[in-house]
Structures are given as structure tokens and as C-alpha cells.
Design an enzyme around this catalytic site. Structure first.
Site, PDB file in Angstrom:
ATOM      1  N   GLU A 286     -14.031  -4.608 -22.283  1.00 31.70           N
ATOM      2  CA  GLU A 286     -13.883  -4.456 -23.312  1.00 31.70           C
ATOM      3  C   GLU A 286     -13.827  -4.358 -24.654  1.00 31.70           C
ATOM      4  O   GLU A 286     -13.469  -3.469 -25.452  1.00 31.70           O
ATOM      5  CB  GLU A 286     -13.502  -6.176 -23.947  1.00 31.70           C
ATOM      6  CG  GLU A 286     -12.637  -6.808 -24.579  1.00 31.70           C
ATOM      7  CD  GLU A 286     -12.717  -8.830 -24.534  1.00 31.70           C
ATOM      8  OE1 GLU A 286     -12.123  -8.835 -24.067  1.00 31.70           O
ATOM      9  OE2 GLU A 286     -12.969  -8.680 -25.760  1.00 31.70           O
ATOM     10  N   GLU A 289     -12.860  -0.582 -24.269  1.00 35.88           N
ATOM     11  CA  GLU A 289     -11.768  -0.580 -25.117  1.00 35.88           C
ATOM     12  C   GLU A 289     -11.358  -0.598 -26.657  1.00 35.88           C
ATOM     13  O   GLU A 289     -10.700   0.334 -26.946  1.00 35.88           O
ATOM     14  CB  GLU A 289     -11.046  -1.597 -24.994  1.00 35.88           C
ATOM     15  CG  GLU A 289      -9.875  -1.892 -23.744  1.00 35.88           C
ATOM     16  CD  GLU A 289      -8.629  -2.799 -23.839  1.00 35.88           C
ATOM     17  OE1 GLU A 289      -9.702  -3.680 -22.944  1.00 35.88           O
ATOM     18  OE2 GLU A 289      -7.086  -3.439 -24.118  1.00 35.88           O
ATOM     19  N   CYS A 312     -10.266 -13.439 -22.884  1.00 35.86           N
ATOM     20  CA  CYS A 312     -11.210 -14.142 -21.840  1.00 35.86           C
ATOM     21  C   CYS A 312     -10.988 -15.576 -21.858  1.00 35.86           C
ATOM     22  O   CYS A 312     -10.579 -16.007 -21.091  1.00 35.86           O
ATOM     23  CB  CYS A 312     -12.386 -14.487 -22.780  1.00 35.86           C
ATOM     24  SG  CYS A 312     -13.247 -12.920 -23.296  1.00 35.86           S
ATOM     25  N   SER A 332      -6.792  -7.180 -25.731  1.00 31.57           N
ATOM     26  CA  SER A 332      -7.456  -6.499 -24.387  1.00 31.57           C
ATOM     27  C   SER A 332      -6.940  -7.004 -23.369  1.00 31.57           C
ATOM     28  O   SER A 332      -6.898  -7.246 -23.509  1.00 31.57           O
ATOM     29  CB  SER A 332      -8.727  -6.523 -24.785  1.00 31.57           C
ATOM     30  OG  SER A 332      -9.639  -6.449 -23.535  1.00 31.57           O
ATOM     31  N   LYS A 371      -7.465 -22.313 -16.979  1.00 31.28           N
ATOM     32  CA  LYS A 371      -8.271 -21.971 -16.434  1.00 31.28           C
ATOM     33  C   LYS A 371      -7.968 -21.917 -14.679  1.00 31.28           C
ATOM     34  O   LYS A 371      -7.946 -21.142 -13.548  1.00 31.28           O
ATOM     35  CB  LYS A 371      -9.969 -22.124 -15.780  1.00 31.28           C
ATOM     36  CG  LYS A 371     -10.970 -21.353 -17.196  1.00 31.28           C
ATOM     37  CD  LYS A 371     -10.618 -19.770 -17.024  1.00 31.28           C
ATOM     38  CE  LYS A 371     -11.277 -19.028 -18.029  1.00 31.28           C
ATOM     39  NZ  LYS A 371     -10.935 -17.890 -19.077  1.00 31.28           N
ATOM     40  N   GLU A 374      -4.902 -20.201 -14.528  1.00 35.67           N
ATOM     41  CA  GLU A 374      -5.150 -18.871 -14.329  1.00 35.67           C
ATOM     42  C   GLU A 374      -5.444 -18.545 -13.070  1.00 35.67           C
ATOM     43  O   GLU A 374      -4.772 -17.460 -12.564  1.00 35.67           O
ATOM     44  CB  GLU A 374      -6.038 -18.391 -15.306  1.00 35.67           C
ATOM     45  CG  GLU A 374      -6.847 -17.243 -15.569  1.00 35.67           C
ATOM     46  CD  GLU A 374      -7.597 -16.768 -16.369  1.00 35.67           C
ATOM     47  OE1 GLU A 374      -7.811 -16.067 -17.194  1.00 35.67           O
ATOM     48  OE2 GLU A 374      -9.352 -17.078 -15.914  1.00 35.67           O
ATOM     49  N   GLU A 379       0.011 -12.383 -10.545  1.00 34.60           N
ATOM     50  CA  GLU A 379      -1.282 -11.186 -10.331  1.00 34.60           C
ATOM     51  C   GLU A 379      -2.146 -10.944  -9.843  1.00 34.60           C
ATOM     52  O   GLU A 379      -3.182 -10.065  -9.895  1.00 34.60           O
ATOM     53  CB  GLU A 379      -1.011 -10.302 -11.740  1.00 34.60           C
ATOM     54  CG  GLU A 379      -1.633 -10.836 -12.707  1.00 34.60           C
ATOM     55  CD  GLU A 379      -0.482 -12.102 -13.651  1.00 34.60           C
ATOM     56  OE1 GLU A 379      -0.292 -12.799 -12.884  1.00 34.60           O
ATOM     57  OE2 GLU A 379      -0.718 -12.210 -14.932  1.00 34.60           O
ATOM     58  N   CYS A 513     -15.174 -23.350 -25.692  1.00 39.67           N
ATOM     59  CA  CYS A 513     -15.536 -23.200 -25.097  1.00 39.67           C
ATOM     60  C   CYS A 513     -16.225 -24.637 -24.535  1.00 39.67           C
ATOM     61  O   CYS A 513     -15.833 -25.418 -23.670  1.00 39.67           O
ATOM     62  CB  CYS A 513     -16.227 -21.834 -23.421  1.00 39.67           C
ATOM     63  SG  CYS A 513     -14.963 -20.603 -23.421  1.00 39.67           S
TER      64      CYS A 513
END
Lengths: 584, 164
Positions: A286, A289, A312, A332, A371, A374, A379, A513
Site C-alpha cells: 500500500e 502504491e 484493509c 488501494s 472477515k 471476506e 476472488e 478493529c
């Protein structure tokens, strides 16, 4: 306005105008029971539905009983919170609530953490006389990858609705229908997964009963651990170590990193690794980037998308995909630390240690429910097989008869267990961007940072901004935690980025978090979140290496495998893409 | 009106009408109920697509639009029939047996209150007092009033009148 005088159960006090009876009572040590009421001062969340009526009190001169949570104090008010009339009314209210509530407490996920159960215990209810043979409201159970909605257990407190709409501004949940059919649901009663739900899990965090729970996977972990053919690798997110202790009776903010590692090893994980390692890699990707976009921008390239947004947080990614599809070019492309870890484990680590991919099981311990969603995104190719929450880990440890409090402290395994202070602070709002700044500063200027602490990026304000001098450049940074605050910043970006932000960090949960939907329940005590945050910064200070790019195993990873950040290989394994999700 | 493009054209026109109404509102906040009212008068009912359209246009989550639609009995997500039948269940009609009249309609049409027949011809609703108590029990088909409906035969006759 002047202070108001009030007498509660014979005790006199003064409170500022606007205070409720409930607030006034607290100041004289009178704890009126509540169920629907929830005031999370630091996150703009006040649920004052006054729908449960458990907090009713008697007010002199008033004909009916008043809900303490929603009744403002008037000057000279005399309140009785425990008269026979009040106690009787409260008992009836509770019995009515229980009459339409399943009686399966013994097998309910919230058992022991349930506020309705707590009130029943407090009242010493021994029999539910009302509606013994009456029909119970019943609704189909809705299970997403992250959240289970069992509305039979809903008491219509509307906390979830307030959280989803007012704090997170997601708008997935709303009260629907009327009378006995009334229930909190999604648009057209579609499954959560077909709704705009981001799976942030904040509704679960505030639900007083078992109506909203997480989708549990702990037993799947047990099965894999028992399978001798499998190599089970575990990663633990930064915020878990700052909260897990609470499940074992420790003071909020107790760091239990070493004990957690010992417990995981004792549970039988073959490799106890750290998501923090992947967080350091995230900064490499990141950060690269960010540096790339900024240098191109400075060179006059007008096609560069700025600000760059951190990526994130999986709930935040779900949010932008469904609510701001026109801005999908700015986050990002770096995967989240959880997914980077999965990819590194199943590629680099698997190759290095000769472990066939199909034999490896990657388990993540996360403070988060999104999560779970996710990890299931196609993908990501099952790089992370199972994601369980902080609460589920505590449960696993207890079931395995491990005396957590008396465990010796142990260290993570290498190579994927080494981490820096920069990665630890990923667990709190402001942490990711501070970690990125530590690295970007040194990369851009070529100088070594004198002081790595960027205090101006820390705090608890919902939306924050700061300007950091990086060489000859003023780096404008924005920070938002809580999706409602994120929306504020995104609207600003949509409107042309007037404050000229170069980088923005967004975390979906209040506090970041540390306040995730998978953390031990805080039951409305936001001080707990602040203590967890302080613990995170302590862990950072205690680390010898505090900048991601100085992590020796990260250096080795790039030297031997990915070559450099954003290389072709890094791109295919550590980056992702986003797409519009058209949902209701 | 049978070809697809004609249908789409009609739908577009209806959406344009609704959009115009919303755009001309002096204040969008708090306008949800009046917008839904308008939408139902334009479309005849409030299907999903219309609710999503209203939500997007007003900046209100679709879940909340649906929350309001499902709360008020006035709003319906089921299209009304070509001939909407309403049976009055007001006090006067009720004591003169309107509930039995309603039962005959349900049986004859094979639908429940709030539903529409599969061919889209009839929908059935119950309402409270149309102010023609002298004619109790009263049945409305569209705007047309039928009074003193007492027997199953009379109900069948009404339905037959609209069966081409």
C-alpha cells in the site's frame, strides 16, 4: 441553562438541563435496569426508543409511569425507582417480553452475555405466567457468511436499526410490518447477503439478546486440528491480543499476546503465525502504491487517482462497493492483511516448507465478522479457509480446558510471525495510516525518522485530519472510523476533495478493529475501547522494530520471492480488484 | 399495448411522472409517505422497482421505504385487478352479513383479501364504511356501488357482469 434539582429514591442531586432521569439516577448510585436504551457517547449512537419499558419509574404528580431513559429531568422532580407500583409494572413488562421469547437459553449463543437474561436473573423471575399457551412470533432464520439473524429472539429494542442507519448509515435494517408481525428486517425481507449489509457486525455488537449473532466456525477448526493429514496454520489479527483477556476476566486493555500464542500452540495449531506480519507486507504494497501515486501526481500526471484510500477493512470495502461505486478507482488495490497472509502462507510458505496446498488449512482469528465474508469471496480462492472471532477463540480455549490466565508467555513461530510496531497499530483507528506514513516518509525523503510516533493521527474523533511534512511536500491525511463518518469523507471526495487529501484511512467499526463486531461484548461501555486502544499503542512502543520495511522476514520475503512491492507476482497474489454491488 | 417496447415506453413515462413530482418537492426530507402515495396513484401499486426508485431519488435506504410500505395497509405491493372489488365491513354492513358476502367473493374468486386473481381481472379488499349504510351490505366494484347484497347468487351475478 442552569442545573436542575431532582430527588431520586430520597436522594437529592442536581443535573444539567437535558439530562434524563436515567442519567441523573446514575449520579446517585441508582442503577435503573434498561434493555433498549444504549448510549455509546463516543460514537454518536444513542438508542432512545423507549420501546421496552423496563426502565419505568414513578414521578410525583405524573399519572402514568415514565420511561427513565427518555424522560428529561424537570426542576424539583421527585422520582421513585422502586415503589411497589414500579416493581409490579417492571415485572409485567419483563414477563410480557419473555412470553414471546424462546426459552432455549441453554443453547443460545448469547447465553451468559444476554442482557435480557441478565434482567431476568436480576428480577428473580421464577415463572412466566403470561401467554403460557399463546402463539409465539416466528420468522425464518437468515444466515449470511458472517451473521445469523434469528428474529424469534428479537425484543424490538431497535438498537441494531439505530446502529445500522444512524451510526453506520448502511441502511440494511429497518422495522417492517405492524403489530405482532412487526420485526426488524431488510428491504423486501431479502437475505442479509442480498442486502446492502456490509457484515460489519456492529448490530451483533449491540444486540441485547441472541437475535443477532455471528456465524460460528469454531467446530470446523476443531475438526481440522484433529485431522493428522492437515497442516493447520493460524494467524491472529492485531486487535485480538488487546481484547481476548476480557473473556477470561482480565481488565480491559490487558495485553495477552504471549498467552494467546501459548494457547494456540496448546490447541494444536502446527504453526502459530501473526496477521501482523502480513500487515507489514500490506504497508510495503500500500505504501508503494501511495508513493507511486504521489510521485506521479507531483510529476504532473493528472490521471492519478487521489486520495488513496486504505483497503484493509472488509466491511468498508463492502460499503464502497455498494454505496459509492463511482469511487472504486481510489482505494488501494492491496488486499487486506488477512488475505495477504492467506496468499503468502499458501504460496511462499507452502513452497518453502514443501506443504501441498490442499493439505494446508489457514485459520484466522479476527476481531471482525466481515472477515468471515471476506474469506469467502471467490476472488480469494480460499486462501483463508476459516475465520473465527475473538469470542470464538476464547470459547475454543475454554472448551480445551486450558487455564488461560496461568499460561506462560510464548513467541510466534517464524517466518510469518515476526512483526513490527507499525503492524500492531493496524488494530486501532489511525494506525494503518500512521504505519504507512512511517514507511512512506523514509522512502520518499530517504531520511531516517527521528520520532516514529505521529500523535496527530491518533485519537477517537470520528473524522480527523492532519498534515504531515514529508520532505518538501505537505501530505494531507484524512481518517474516519465508523461507516457514517466514512460516508462524510467520501461525500467530500465526491464533491471534489476540497481539503486536498492525499491519503485516507477508513475503518468501518467505531474505534477501528478494537471495536470490531467479533470482539468481546462491551455492553455500551466505550471506555473499554479506549483501554484496548491504549494497549495497542503500548504493544507498539514495546517493539524493537517499529517500521514495516525494517521487518527482517518481510525483507527476506521480497528478496527471495516477490522481488519488490507491486511486482508482477506481488500483484497477482497480494492485490485485488473491486466491483459494483447493486443491492437493496 | 402488447408489445414489449410499448410497455417500456409506458413504464418510462410513469417513472418520469414520479420523478417530476419528487423533483418539484420543496423539501425532500420527511416526504417519503407523500411520495409513496403519489407513486401508488401513478403505478396502481408499489412494486420493488418503484420502491428502489423512490429510495434512490429521496436518498432513503430501501429498507426504510419497505418499512413504511409494509406498515400501512393502504400501500400495496400487489397490483390491483382490472376490477377492484371492495366489501364494506363497517358496523351496519357487518351486522347484515357482510362477512358472509366477503366469504362468497373469496370462494368464487379463489383469492384472499388483498390478493388479485391470476388473470389480473379482480382484486379483493375489505374496507370500513363507505357512508351508504342504508344500502348495507355494500359492495364496490371500482367506483360502482352495489347495495343490499344478501345471497351468494347476487355475488355471482356481480362477478358475471365483469366476465367478458
Amino acid at each position: 441553562m442552569s442545573d436542575l434539582k431532582i430527588t431520586i429514591d430520597g436522594r437529592e442531586t442536581t443535573v444539567p438541563a437535558g439530562a434524563t432521569i436515567l442519567e441523573a439516577a446514575k449520579t446517585v448510585g441508582v442503577h435503573i435496569p434498561t434493555l433498549c436504551h444504549l448510549d455509546l457517547h463516543d460514537t454518536k449512537m444513542v438508542n432512545q426508543a423507549a420501546s421496552c419499558r423496563i426502565c419505568v419509574v414513578e414521578v410525583d404528580g405524573r399519572r402514568n409511569l415514565a420511561p427513565a431513559c427518555a424522560t428529561p429531568v424537570t426542576d424539583g422532580m421527585v422520582v421513585n425507582t422502586r415503589s411497589v407500583k414500579v416493581l409490579n409494572a417492571r415485572k409485567v413488562v419483563l414477563e410480557l417480553l419473555l412470553s414471546d421469547h424462546p426459552k432455549d437459553c441453554l443453547v443460545c449463543e448469547k447465553s451468559g452475555k444476554c442482557e435480557l437474561q441478565d434482567v431476568a436473573v436480576k428480577f428473580g423471575v421464577r415463572e412466566i405466567k403470561i401467554g403460557k399457551d399463546g402463539a409465539q412470533s416466528t420468522y425464518p432464520v437468515d444466515e449470511s457468511k458472517a451473521i445469523v439473524r434469528d428474529m424469534d429472539k428479537c425484543i424490538m429494542c431497535r438498537r441494531c436499526e439505530t446502529m445500522c442507519n444512524k451510526v453506520q448509515t448502511v441502511g440494511a435494517l429497518s422495522g417492517i410490518n405492524r403489530g405482532f408481525n412487526a420485526v426488524v428486517s431488510t428491504a423486501f425481507e431479502v437475505d442479509l447477503e442480498d442486502s446492502v449489509c456490509t457484515h460489519c457486525g456492529q448490530c451483533v455488537a449491540v444486540c441485547p439478546t441472541g437475535a443477532l449473532c455471528e456465524k460460528e466456525h469454531a467446530w470446523d477448526v476443531v475438526k481440522h486440528l484433529a485431522d493428522k493429514d492437515k497442516v493447520v496454520v493460524v494467524q491472529t489479527a492485531p486487535a485480538v491480543r488487546a481484547a481476548l483477556g476480557e473473556e477470561f476476566g482480565m481488565e480491559a486493555g490487558t495485553l495477552v499476546t504471549g498467552k494467546m500464542v501459548a494457547a494456540l500452540r496448546s490447541l494444536g495449531f502446527d504453526y502459530v503465525f501473526d496477521t501482523d506480519f502480513a500487515a507489514d507486507v500490506t504497508i510495503m504494497e500500500e505504501g508503494a502504491e501511495l508513493v507511486d501515486r504521489i510521485s506521479r501526481f507531483k510529476a504532473g500526471d493528472t490521471s492519478v487517482s487521489l486520495p488513496i484510500l486504505t483497503s484493509c477493512c472488509p466491511a468498508w470495502v463492502n460499503f464502497i462497493e455498494s454505496q459509492f461505486p463511482d469511487l472504486l478507482n481510489i482505494p488501494s488495490t492491496a488486499r487486506s492483511p488477512q488475505q495477504m497472509f492467506g496468499a503468502i502462507a499458501k504460496n511462499y510458505f507452502a513452497e518453502k516448507y514443501n506443504i501441498p496446498r490442499e493439505k494446508m488449512v489457514v485459520v484466522s482469528i479476527m476481531p471482525c465478522l466481515a472477515k468471515k465474508y471476506e474469506a469467502s469471496r471467490p476472488e480469494f480462492n480460499n486462501d483463508v479457509d476459516i475465520s473465527i472471532s475473538t469470542r470464538e477463540l476464547a470459547h475454543l480455549i475454554k472448551r480445551a480446558n486450558i487455564d488461560f490466565n496461568n499460561l506462560p508467555e510464548e513467541d510466534f513461530d517464524n517466518p510469518l510471525g515476526e512483526s513490527t510496531g507499525a503492524s500492531v497499530i493496524f488494530g486501532t483507528t489511525g494506525g494503518v495510516i500512521e504505519a504507512a506514513t512511517r514507511t512512506a516518509y523514509e522512502v520518499i525523503t530517504g531520511e531516517t525518522l527521528g520520532k516514529v510516533d505521529f500523535e496527530e493521527l491518533r485519537g477517537f474523533e470520528g473524522v480527523r485530519s492532519a498534515t504531515i511534512k514529508v520532505g518538501d511536500m505537505d501530505l494531507n491525511i484524512g481518517i474516519a472510523h465508523g461507516l457514517g463518518n466514512a460516508r462524510e469523507l467520501l461525500e467530500e471526495i465526491r464533491g471534489g476533495n476540497p481539503r486536498n487529501f492525499h491519503a485516507i484511512e477508513i475503518m468501518a467499526c467505531p474505534g477501528g478493529c478494537i471495536g470490531g463486531g467479533g470482539q468481546p461484548y462491551h455492553h455500551g461501555d466505550t471506555e473499554i475501547l479506549k483501554k484496548r486502544q491504549a494497549a495497542i499503542y503500548t504493544e507498539d512502543r514495546n517493539k524493537t522494530i517499529r517500521k514495516s520495511h525494517e521487518n527482517p522476514f518481510v525483507k527476506e520475503l521480497y528478496a527471495n520471492y516477490y522481488e519488490k512491492p507491486m511486482s508482477h507476482k506481488a500483484h497477482s497474489q497480494l492485490h485485488t480488484h473491486y466491483e459494483e454491488k447493486d443491492r437493496v | 399495448m402488447s408489445c414489449e417496447s410499448c410497455k417500456n415506453e409506458l413504464a418510462n413515462e410513469l417513472y418520469a411522472q414520479l420523478a417530476k413530482f419528487i423533483d418539484e418537492l420543496p423539501e425532500k426530507r420527511g416526504a417519503l409517505i407523500s411520495v409513496l402515495h403519489k407513486a401508488q396513484s401513478i403505478f396502481g401499486y408499489l412494486p420493488r422497482e418503484v420502491q428502489i426508485f423512490v429510495g434512490k431519488k429521496l436518498g432513503v435506504p430501501v429498507s426504510q421505504v419497505y418499512g413504511v410500505v409494509s406498515f400501512y395497509s393502504f400501500f400495496t405491493m400487489i397490483p390491483k385487478g382490472k376490477y377492484p372489488i371492495s366489501v364494506c365491513l363497517g358496523t351496519a354492513c357487518y351486522v347484515r352479513g357482510a362477512d358472509k358476502v366477503l366469504d362468497v367473493f373469496k370462494r368464487e374468486l379463489g383469492i384472499e383479501v388483498g390478493q388479485t386473481t391470476a388473470d389480473g381481472k379482480f382484486s379483493l379488499d375489505a374496507l370500513r364504511c363507505v357512508g351508504a349504510c342504508g344500502l348495507a351490505p355494500v359492495v364496490l366494484v371500482g367506483e360502482k356501488v352495489y347495495g343490499r347484497i344478501g345471497t351468494a347468487e347476487e355475488v355471482k351475478k356481480i362477478i358475471a357482469e365483469y366476465q367478458e
